[in-house]
Scaffold this active site. Structure first.
Site, mmCIF file in Angstrom:
data_model
loop_
_atom_site.group_PDB
_atom_site.id
_atom_site.type_symbol
_atom_site.label_atom_id
_atom_site.label_comp_id
_atom_site.label_asym_id
_atom_site.label_seq_id
_atom_site.Cartn_x
_atom_site.Cartn_y
_atom_site.Cartn_z
ATOM 1 C CG ASP A 1 31.451 71.166 40.129
ATOM 2 O OD1 ASP A 1 32.179 71.099 39.406
ATOM 3 O OD2 ASP A 1 31.384 70.406 41.402
ATOM 4 C CB CYS B 1 55.021 77.589 33.684
ATOM 5 S SG CYS B 1 54.553 76.600 35.092
HETATM 6 S S1 SF4 Z 1 52.201 75.688 33.418
HETATM 7 FE FE1 SF4 Z 1 52.141 75.864 35.395
HETATM 8 S S2 SF4 Z 1 51.299 78.282 35.445
HETATM 9 FE FE2 SF4 Z 1 50.437 77.011 34.511
HETATM 10 S S3 SF4 Z 1 48.490 75.838 35.665
HETATM 11 FE FE3 SF4 Z 1 50.841 74.399 35.232
HETATM 12 S S4 SF4 Z 1 51.474 75.170 36.945
HETATM 13 FE FE4 SF4 Z 1 50.264 76.738 36.363
#
Ligand code: SF4
Ligand code: SF4
Length: 386
Positions: free
Chosen positions: A134, A191
């Site tokens: 870290d 996502c």
């Molecule tokens: S975009 Fe979706 S899958 Fe990727 S880190 Fe963020 S929440 Fe998780």
């Protein structure tokens, strides 16, 4: 170096409580160069990072003849086995998950030291090692990704299918040559949940963030917390887990592999009022082993005051007035004045206003004077409304 040694190390790692281990070459992290410089130029860094960028990119600048980097991951729990009893009127704060159990820096350092001892016994005297967790020079997630431990998600964290992002990372530079492991492909797809869910808009969408905007950073500073973050902090007095909680990779993931990482509910969900007047000794004895205590008690006390304001806890008013009256630290007094004005949001209270006005006369610190003035003005505005 033989792949037999690599296999032996993997086996040993498991034995000493390392959940995943990966190996990569020690070539520079060229792809970070531009990113790190830009982050610094834009003022998106927290200041907690190692400040010599070249040393973060070129392993040879911090180690003599590096050949490989060994990356390790240790998974931590995402749910408490038990929570403190709910008592009406008792308000508690919360530490984010990375501050549950014994400070992970100590846990990982111990694991890496034991692994290094083992490798030394298995190799010649000429082998050398530099472990870090870290706060070291290298960028943990970049090393871990290159060593095949997972991919860096849009939330900037390393994600691995079986542990989600609930993993601590460490790395060891060595002059032993190992074959590199295969990288894990980027898995976020379309996502963007974490980016949307971040309450302060800190995530830039490509795995980078403006650390100044991140609540995790804001809960660790020692001065006033800017007003725009106070409400958003909620009652989490150290860190922030929102961009982890919303990530689909973390759904149902809850690793309880290491006893020292189990949270003690009374510590990780502390009662807020007692925190306001806790002594240094008591603080050290109670919270000293948590990662979240590394900045001392002041930021946590400030955050406890903010959390009480966010709860609108009227029963905390006497405690907060006492803080205004007796606490020796201007920032803590000023934050308490702000909190009082927020808790008594809906009422005109000339007595409390009079108390704050009297206290203001003794203040000399400009920022604190401003906090008091704004709190008083805010409360007085309610006379007019009443
Ligand atoms: S975009 Fe979706 S899958 Fe990727 S880190 Fe963020 S929440 Fe998780
Ligand atoms: S830790 Fe919290 S504030 Fe920081 S980027 Fe994640 S969601 Fe945003």
């Amino acid at each position: 170096m033989s792949s037999a040694l690599k296999e032996k190390i993997k086996h040993k790692a498991k034995e000493i409580g390392i959940d995943k281990i990966g190996f990569t070459h020690a070539e520079p992290f060229y792809d970070l160069e531009d990113k790190l410089h830009k982050q610094k130029e834009k003022g998106f860094t927290s200041g907690f990072e190692h400040d010599v960028i070249e040393e973060r990119i070129y392993p040879e600048k911090i180690f003599d003849q590096p050949k490989s980097i060994i990356a390790i991951a240790v998974a931590y729990p995402s749910k408490m086995r038990s929570k403190p009893p709910r008592v009406k009127g008792e308000r508690r704060g919360e530490f984010a998950r990375a501050s549950w159990g014994v400070d992970y820096h100590d846990v990982l350092r111990d694991r890496m030291d034991r692994l290094i001892e083992y490798i030394k016994d298995e190799t010649s005297d000429e082998t050398s090692f530099k472990p870090m967790v870290d706060t070291g020079e290298l960028v943990d997630v970049a090393v871990a990704q290159r060593a095949g431990l997972g991919f860096i998600g849009r939330n900037g964290l390393l994600i691995r299918e079986e542990f989600g992002s609930y993993v601590y990372l460490g790395e060891i530079i060595t002059n032993i040559e190992f074959d590199s492991d295969e990288e894990v492909p980027f898995g976020c797809g379309e996502c963007t949940r974490c980016v949307t869910a971040c309450p302060t808009g800190a995530l830039l969408g490509d795995g980078r963030m403006n650390a100044q905007k991140c609540l995790s950073y804001q809960t660790q500073t020692k001065g006033y917390m800017p007003k725009e973050y106070r409400r958003k902090m909620g009652h989490v007095i150290y860190g922030c887990d929102i961009c982890q909680i919303v990530c689909p990779y973390n759904k149902g993931v809850d690793s309880h592999f290491h006893e020292e990482m189990e949270p003690e509910p009374e510590k990780t969900m502390p009662l807020l009022k007692p925190l306001l007047t806790i002594s240094n000794r008591e603080f050290k004895d109670t919270y000293g082993e948590l990662a979240g205590s590394w900045r001392g008690k002041k930021p946590l006390q400030r955050n406890a005051i903010i959390a009480l304001a966010n709860y609108r806890d009227r029963t905390a008013i006497p405690d907060l007035l006492k803080v205004v009256d007796t606490d020796p630290r201007p920032m803590i007094r000023g934050t308490a004045a702000w909190a009082i004005s927020k808790i008594l949001k809906k009422e005109a209270n000339p007595e409390v206003v009079g108390f704050l006005e009297e206290a203001l006369e003794k203040e000399t610190d400009p920022e604190t004077i401003q906090e008091f003035q704004e709190a008083i003005a805010d409360m007085k505005a309610r006379y007019d409304e009443a």
